[in-house]
Design a protein around this motif. Structure first.
Motif, PDB file in Angstrom:
ATOM      1  N   ALA A 183       0.837  -1.206   0.000  1.00  0.00           N
ATOM      2  CA  ALA A 183       0.000   0.000   0.000  1.00  0.00           C
ATOM      3  C   ALA A 183       0.871   1.255   0.000  1.00  0.00           C
ATOM      4  O   ALA A 183       0.589   2.228  -0.706  1.00  0.00           O
ATOM      5  CB  ALA A 183      -0.933  -0.003   1.208  1.00  0.00           C
ATOM      6  N   GLU A 184       1.947   1.235   0.775  1.00  0.00           N
ATOM      7  CA  GLU A 184       2.859   2.377   0.808  1.00  0.00           C
ATOM      8  C   GLU A 184       3.588   2.543  -0.521  1.00  0.00           C
ATOM      9  O   GLU A 184       3.761   3.667  -1.003  1.00  0.00           O
ATOM     10  CB  GLU A 184       3.866   2.188   1.938  1.00  0.00           C
ATOM     11  CG  GLU A 184       3.266   2.301   3.325  1.00  0.00           C
ATOM     12  CD  GLU A 184       4.268   2.025   4.422  1.00  0.00           C
ATOM     13  OE1 GLU A 184       3.966   2.352   5.589  1.00  0.00           O
ATOM     14  OE2 GLU A 184       5.359   1.490   4.117  1.00  0.00           O
ATOM     15  N   SER A 185       4.011   1.433  -1.102  1.00  0.00           N
ATOM     16  CA  SER A 185       4.735   1.492  -2.373  1.00  0.00           C
ATOM     17  C   SER A 185       3.872   2.076  -3.482  1.00  0.00           C
ATOM     18  O   SER A 185       4.331   2.902  -4.278  1.00  0.00           O
ATOM     19  CB  SER A 185       5.218   0.092  -2.759  1.00  0.00           C
ATOM     20  OG  SER A 185       5.862   0.110  -4.012  1.00  0.00           O
ATOM     21  N   ILE A 186       2.610   1.649  -3.542  1.00  0.00           N
ATOM     22  CA  ILE A 186       1.685   2.173  -4.554  1.00  0.00           C
ATOM     23  C   ILE A 186       1.506   3.681  -4.370  1.00  0.00           C
ATOM     24  O   ILE A 186       1.590   4.461  -5.326  1.00  0.00           O
ATOM     25  CB  ILE A 186       0.334   1.453  -4.465  1.00  0.00           C
ATOM     26  CG1 ILE A 186       0.464   0.003  -4.943  1.00  0.00           C
ATOM     27  CG2 ILE A 186      -0.740   2.189  -5.288  1.00  0.00           C
ATOM     28  CD1 ILE A 186      -0.753  -0.855  -4.654  1.00  0.00           C
ATOM     29  N   ALA A 187       1.271   4.095  -3.135  1.00  0.00           N
ATOM     30  CA  ALA A 187       1.032   5.516  -2.871  1.00  0.00           C
ATOM     31  C   ALA A 187       2.250   6.353  -3.244  1.00  0.00           C
ATOM     32  O   ALA A 187       2.126   7.410  -3.890  1.00  0.00           O
ATOM     33  CB  ALA A 187       0.676   5.716  -1.402  1.00  0.00           C
ATOM     34  N   HIS A 188       3.436   5.901  -2.858  1.00  0.00           N
ATOM     35  CA  HIS A 188       4.645   6.680  -3.125  1.00  0.00           C
ATOM     36  C   HIS A 188       4.965   6.711  -4.610  1.00  0.00           C
ATOM     37  O   HIS A 188       5.346   7.761  -5.156  1.00  0.00           O
ATOM     38  CB  HIS A 188       5.826   6.115  -2.337  1.00  0.00           C
ATOM     39  CG  HIS A 188       7.041   6.975  -2.408  1.00  0.00           C
ATOM     40  ND1 HIS A 188       8.163   6.645  -3.134  1.00  0.00           N
ATOM     41  CD2 HIS A 188       7.306   8.200  -1.852  1.00  0.00           C
ATOM     42  CE1 HIS A 188       9.062   7.593  -3.024  1.00  0.00           C
ATOM     43  NE2 HIS A 188       8.586   8.548  -2.252  1.00  0.00           N
ATOM     44  N   ASP A 189       4.782   5.604  -5.301  1.00  0.00           N
ATOM     45  CA  ASP A 189       5.076   5.554  -6.726  1.00  0.00           C
ATOM     46  C   ASP A 189       4.127   6.438  -7.527  1.00  0.00           C
ATOM     47  O   ASP A 189       4.559   7.180  -8.411  1.00  0.00           O
ATOM     48  CB  ASP A 189       4.974   4.115  -7.240  1.00  0.00           C
ATOM     49  CG  ASP A 189       5.187   4.032  -8.743  1.00  0.00           C
ATOM     50  OD1 ASP A 189       6.327   4.244  -9.191  1.00  0.00           O
ATOM     51  OD2 ASP A 189       4.203   3.769  -9.468  1.00  0.00           O
ATOM     52  N   GLN A 190       2.841   6.376  -7.204  1.00  0.00           N
ATOM     53  CA  GLN A 190       1.840   7.012  -8.043  1.00  0.00           C
ATOM     54  C   GLN A 190       1.476   8.432  -7.619  1.00  0.00           C
ATOM     55  O   GLN A 190       1.005   9.209  -8.453  1.00  0.00           O
ATOM     56  CB  GLN A 190       0.572   6.148  -8.080  1.00  0.00           C
ATOM     57  CG  GLN A 190       0.712   4.903  -8.916  1.00  0.00           C
ATOM     58  CD  GLN A 190       0.830   5.223 -10.393  1.00  0.00           C
ATOM     59  OE1 GLN A 190      -0.090   5.751 -10.998  1.00  0.00           O
ATOM     60  NE2 GLN A 190       1.979   4.904 -10.993  1.00  0.00           N
ATOM     61  N   TRP A 191       1.650   8.782  -6.360  1.00  0.00           N
ATOM     62  CA  TRP A 191       1.068  10.059  -5.920  1.00  0.00           C
ATOM     63  C   TRP A 191       2.062  11.020  -5.300  1.00  0.00           C
ATOM     64  O   TRP A 191       1.679  12.086  -4.802  1.00  0.00           O
ATOM     65  CB  TRP A 191      -0.107   9.798  -4.961  1.00  0.00           C
ATOM     66  CG  TRP A 191      -1.232  10.753  -5.183  1.00  0.00           C
ATOM     67  CD1 TRP A 191      -1.718  11.693  -4.299  1.00  0.00           C
ATOM     68  CD2 TRP A 191      -2.019  10.908  -6.377  1.00  0.00           C
ATOM     69  NE1 TRP A 191      -2.741  12.409  -4.872  1.00  0.00           N
ATOM     70  CE2 TRP A 191      -2.961  11.940  -6.152  1.00  0.00           C
ATOM     71  CE3 TRP A 191      -2.018  10.265  -7.607  1.00  0.00           C
ATOM     72  CZ2 TRP A 191      -3.873  12.355  -7.105  1.00  0.00           C
ATOM     73  CZ3 TRP A 191      -2.934  10.660  -8.567  1.00  0.00           C
ATOM     74  CH2 TRP A 191      -3.849  11.689  -8.310  1.00  0.00           C
ATOM     75  N   ARG A 192       3.364  10.721  -5.379  1.00  0.00           N
ATOM     76  CA  ARG A 192       4.318  11.658  -4.783  1.00  0.00           C
ATOM     77  C   ARG A 192       4.448  12.942  -5.580  1.00  0.00           C
ATOM     78  O   ARG A 192       4.953  13.946  -5.060  1.00  0.00           O
ATOM     79  CB  ARG A 192       5.677  10.991  -4.609  1.00  0.00           C
ATOM     80  CG  ARG A 192       6.439  10.637  -5.880  1.00  0.00           C
ATOM     81  CD  ARG A 192       7.812  10.054  -5.510  1.00  0.00           C
ATOM     82  NE  ARG A 192       8.646   9.724  -6.649  1.00  0.00           N
ATOM     83  CZ  ARG A 192       8.719   8.529  -7.216  1.00  0.00           C
ATOM     84  NH1 ARG A 192       7.961   7.535  -6.741  1.00  0.00           N
ATOM     85  NH2 ARG A 192       9.520   8.304  -8.234  1.00  0.00           N
ATOM     86  N   THR A 193       3.991  12.966  -6.834  1.00  0.00           N
ATOM     87  CA  THR A 193       3.991  14.207  -7.613  1.00  0.00           C
ATOM     88  C   THR A 193       2.742  15.048  -7.360  1.00  0.00           C
ATOM     89  O   THR A 193       2.600  16.126  -7.943  1.00  0.00           O
ATOM     90  CB  THR A 193       4.083  13.892  -9.114  1.00  0.00           C
ATOM     91  OG1 THR A 193       3.092  12.917  -9.455  1.00  0.00           O
ATOM     92  CG2 THR A 193       5.455  13.349  -9.469  1.00  0.00           C
ATOM     93  N   ASN A 194       1.859  14.586  -6.491  1.00  0.00           N
ATOM     94  CA  ASN A 194       0.579  15.270  -6.264  1.00  0.00           C
ATOM     95  C   ASN A 194       0.443  15.814  -4.850  1.00  0.00           C
ATOM     96  O   ASN A 194      -0.670  16.056  -4.389  1.00  0.00           O
ATOM     97  CB  ASN A 194      -0.578  14.312  -6.552  1.00  0.00           C
ATOM     98  CG  ASN A 194      -0.638  13.905  -8.002  1.00  0.00           C
ATOM     99  OD1 ASN A 194       0.251  13.219  -8.499  1.00  0.00           O
ATOM    100  ND2 ASN A 194      -1.672  14.322  -8.696  1.00  0.00           N
TER     101      ASN A 194
END
Length: 319
Positions: free
Chosen positions: A226-237
């Protein structure tokens, strides 16, 4: 009763797959759906950005869901053409389509080559567009000369009922300003005290209609995933204004995102492998006074999220 909706992220998923996903969400028990309206994604890792308005026609025709989108008239979209788009979907699918009208972001609007205005001028331009669109939806012939120009524009398909024009806001000040024209409010997940003040400002300024919130979340079978998905996909937001308003390209967002850690992402995304924790978070938003909760799973594979939340989260919130 609080309603739970599905958010279709055009920046992250192809329109063909998103159509499958929204149909899946309806079968799983989601009450409605909304989508984004971008010309380009927030990150090159997202890798998609289909045309929202084509997709909306297909989604409305192949589900029974009410659907809406957040859109920005004034630069990329001429308000008279936008009114025709809105009216056509409203006429084809009565009472099932709404649109939230915002002032936009440079990442989508710079493609016209026109100067990107400052925030106050963008807000004034939006308010002119809202006036034009609303009058046209009411059947008027509109001529307008200001920050946008309209010459004798009239709609020949008048939707009944008129699609709701929703006001997007992320601060108390913007919520009070959109309250003067909006048929409802939509915002994104933020700290509870910010959301409480935002809702109060909207209602105190005479704001009417439903209050909706889009909730960015990441769930997986393990906390690490869950953390990996969030960091990969939403760190630019995770960037606040004016950075998110004024940055023009996915490549620029990616460069800034290289310096964003997981803790910063957790401030923007509800991250947990525990479905009970997600239920509690959603219940908190409902308790704040939001009528409609739109869930945006920030991963690109939507099916496991739809199935898990459809079975374990939505029924308890409905109860």
């Amino acid at each position: 009763m609080t309603r739970i909706g599905f958010h279709a992220s055009h920046e992250q998923i192809s329109p063909r797959q998103l159509l499958v996903d929204v149909q899946h969400a309806e079968r799983a028990g989601f009450d409605m759906a909304m989508c984004s309206d971008h010309f380009s994604p927030w990150s090159t890792r997202h890798g998609h950005s289909g045309y929202t308005w084509s997709w909306l026609g297909a989604a409305l025709a192949t589900t029974e869901l009410a659907l809406g989108c957040v859109s920005a008239p004034g630069q990329r979209y001429h308000p008279a053409v936008h009114a025709q788009r809105i009216a056509t979907l409203g006429q084809m699918f009565p009472g099932r389509f709404w649109v939230a009208l915002g002032s936009g972001e440079a990442s989508n609007e710079h493609i016209t080559g026109d100067r990107w205005p400052d925030k106050e001028q963008r807000t004034q331009r939006l308010e002119e567009c809202v006036d034009v669109i609303g009058r046209m939806l009411d059947g008027e012939e509109v001529t307008h000369r200001g920050l946008v120009t309209v010459d004798r524009a009239r709609l020949w398909e008048i939707p009944d009922p008129r699609p709701l024009l929703i006001g997007p806001a992320v601060s108390a000040a913007s919520a009070a300003r959109v309250a003067t024209w909006a048929d409802g409010l939509v915002t994104i997940n933020q700290p509870a005290d910010v959301l409480r003040d935002l809702l109060a400002a909207y209602r105190d300024a005479g704001g009417r209609g439903q209050a909706s919130i889009q909730i960015h979340l990441s769930w997986a079978s393990t906390e690490d995933e869950a953390e990996s998905i969030a960091h990969d996909q939403w760190r630019t937001n995770v960037f606040s204004e004016p950075v998110n308003w004024d940055t023009e390209t996915p490549q620029a967002f990616d460069l800034m995102g290289e310096h964003v850690g997981l803790e910063a992402v957790r401030k923007a995304v509800r991250v947990s492998a525990d479905l009970g924790r997600h239920r509690d978070w959603l219940a908190e938003y409902a308790d704040l006074g939001f009528d409609d909760l739109y869930l945006h799973f920030v991963g690109q594979d939507q099916a496991p999220f739809i199935d898990a939340f459809g079975e374990h989260v939505l029924p308890s919130l409905s109860d």
